[in-house]
Design a protein around this motif. Sequence first.
Motif, PDB file in Angstrom:
ATOM      1  N   TRP A 175     -16.212  -4.139  48.065  1.00 42.73           N
ATOM      2  CA  TRP A 175     -14.872  -3.574  48.214  1.00 42.73           C
ATOM      3  C   TRP A 175     -14.941  -2.052  48.044  1.00 42.73           C
ATOM      4  O   TRP A 175     -14.418  -1.482  47.089  1.00 42.73           O
ATOM      5  N   HIS A 176     -15.565  -1.388  48.975  1.00 39.85           N
ATOM      6  CA  HIS A 176     -15.849   0.037  48.798  1.00 39.85           C
ATOM      7  C   HIS A 176     -14.594   0.896  48.825  1.00 39.85           C
ATOM      8  O   HIS A 176     -14.497   1.876  48.072  1.00 39.85           O
ATOM      9  N   ASP A 177     -13.629   0.563  49.657  1.00 39.06           N
ATOM     10  CA  ASP A 177     -12.405   1.370  49.724  1.00 39.06           C
ATOM     11  C   ASP A 177     -11.613   1.292  48.425  1.00 39.06           C
ATOM     12  O   ASP A 177     -11.141   2.311  47.904  1.00 39.06           O
ATOM     13  N   VAL A 178     -11.464   0.086  47.900  1.00 43.78           N
ATOM     14  CA  VAL A 178     -10.727  -0.074  46.642  1.00 43.78           C
ATOM     15  C   VAL A 178     -11.513   0.557  45.494  1.00 43.78           C
ATOM     16  O   VAL A 178     -10.936   1.153  44.579  1.00 43.78           O
ATOM     17  N   ALA A 223     -13.417   3.174  45.711  1.00 45.22           N
ATOM     18  CA  ALA A 223     -13.213   4.617  45.806  1.00 45.22           C
ATOM     19  C   ALA A 223     -11.852   5.019  45.239  1.00 45.22           C
ATOM     20  O   ALA A 223     -11.725   6.061  44.580  1.00 45.22           O
ATOM     21  N   ARG A 224     -10.829   4.200  45.471  1.00 43.94           N
ATOM     22  CA  ARG A 224      -9.507   4.498  44.907  1.00 43.94           C
ATOM     23  C   ARG A 224      -9.530   4.410  43.387  1.00 43.94           C
ATOM     24  O   ARG A 224      -8.919   5.232  42.696  1.00 43.94           O
ATOM     25  N   ARG A 272     -16.348  13.972  46.513  1.00 43.90           N
ATOM     26  CA  ARG A 272     -15.159  13.379  47.121  1.00 43.90           C
ATOM     27  C   ARG A 272     -14.214  14.467  47.625  1.00 43.90           C
ATOM     28  O   ARG A 272     -13.622  14.346  48.707  1.00 43.90           O
ATOM     29  N   GLU A 313     -15.213  15.689  50.884  1.00 39.80           N
ATOM     30  CA  GLU A 313     -15.209  14.621  51.884  1.00 39.80           C
ATOM     31  C   GLU A 313     -16.608  14.384  52.452  1.00 39.80           C
ATOM     32  O   GLU A 313     -16.772  14.066  53.624  1.00 39.80           O
TER      33      GLU A 313
END
Length: 471
Positions: free
Chosen positions: A313-316, A318-319, A37, A40
């Motif tokens: 929900w990949h973005d959430v 990742a958060r 991560r 990136e």
Amino acid sequence: MDLRGFLRRTAMQRPAVLTVALPGATQLRLAVEAEVRGREWPTASAPAAADLLVVCGAPEPEDREWLDGIKRSMPEPAVRIMVEETGHVAHALDRARRELTGRAATPREHEADRQWDPTAGGSGAHAHGDDHDHRAHHGSSPSQAPDDHGRRHQSADQGHDGHATHLGQEGHERHDPDDHDGHMDHMDQEGHAGHMDHMGHDMHAMGEVAGLAMAERGDDRDELRLDQLHVPIGPGLPDWPTGLILRLTLQGDVVQGVEVDHLPAPPGHRMPFWDEPWLRAAQGEEVSSGSAARQRCAAHLDSVGRLLAVVGWHDVAARCRRLRDEVLSGASRLGISRELGGVLRGVERSRVLRWSIAGLGELPSSRAGESGVTGPALAANGDSYDRLRMWVDEIERALEVLDDERPLTPGELTGPRGRLDGEQPPSRALLDILPELLTGAEFACARIIVASLDPDIDELALTPVSGAAHA
């Protein structure tokens, strides 16, 4: 100018990474995810989308088969590395990128197979290429090759363009109709029944055709006799509990039978990573309540991230994983509470998320108690959505005491997945209840139900003792 080579080299500067953790390598997995991560680099959701396979932990010789199956499903250029120490992660990724860049520039020079020694150094990158076609040929005897499910059968990329390894579709290989030429002329000739068995084409046994598993017949829930497919899932599936293997019997898209298996739990005296604070306190070490709360918070964020990734929900997700790493790295309550609170409120208020997973894997507290389930799965008293809400509630409670320096009492033996001083480890009960929850569910919902329980295979090595626990 070699434009094609230039584009290949440029693409490999940020390779897509598929991370596969072995039992006992949770801390390594977290270190790899954090490093990827920070660079990136994109993460791959399937072997067919990956450039780099990162194996966390020391593989055993028997792990070679299913790891090779994943590797063969990756498009060239592809590199596999093994990481055995957290301090080697950055060096291993640097070396893998150099290897990928070199192979991308001159791909044909690297297509010969290289011998993989699972006992090789933990930070080395081992490249593997295949210069032969892995599709099934009926006129030959292709070698048995396992997929990422730990079972030995035809190579997962035979006739699937590399996707079967991810989906676990054993028995779905396409059969070339041309291979039946010469057989149909004998269909109506008496005395030639034995010819139907030629090359494994037993039309009635529904067993194997040219070594490929075929569907069987069995009664379904509507008392109809339909085809049964045997589909293994795991252990090398993204967003999947480490080391877990499920062998499902499907009729259509409905799960009719479940066999639970797993890779061997790590031997020795290493404590399960997520249970360390409570186990150390039980052994007489001084552990602060804040340290235990921090571990619980991070463990549940890891579970929430896995479930949200499975739902899409990949973005959430990742958060959640980034916040998990910040919690483990010592972030203060004031420094993290605002963002973490926003993420948790978004999860709780989403009607779409609730609609997506509500009603899946119903587990009343009475049945959970009878099965020995403890922890959040018992307290949730409901379905997958209720278990998600319970994780969120425990994260919020843990956040309140994140900086508490008071000592954890030895009697506090409830880890993220349940009581550590019971008759069996908490995850043992979660694994035992899985067949009951999965039977009758649709295949598409199976991964959601598993993710909502999120058993930890590392816990299976625990030997609970009254008042104390020893790894």
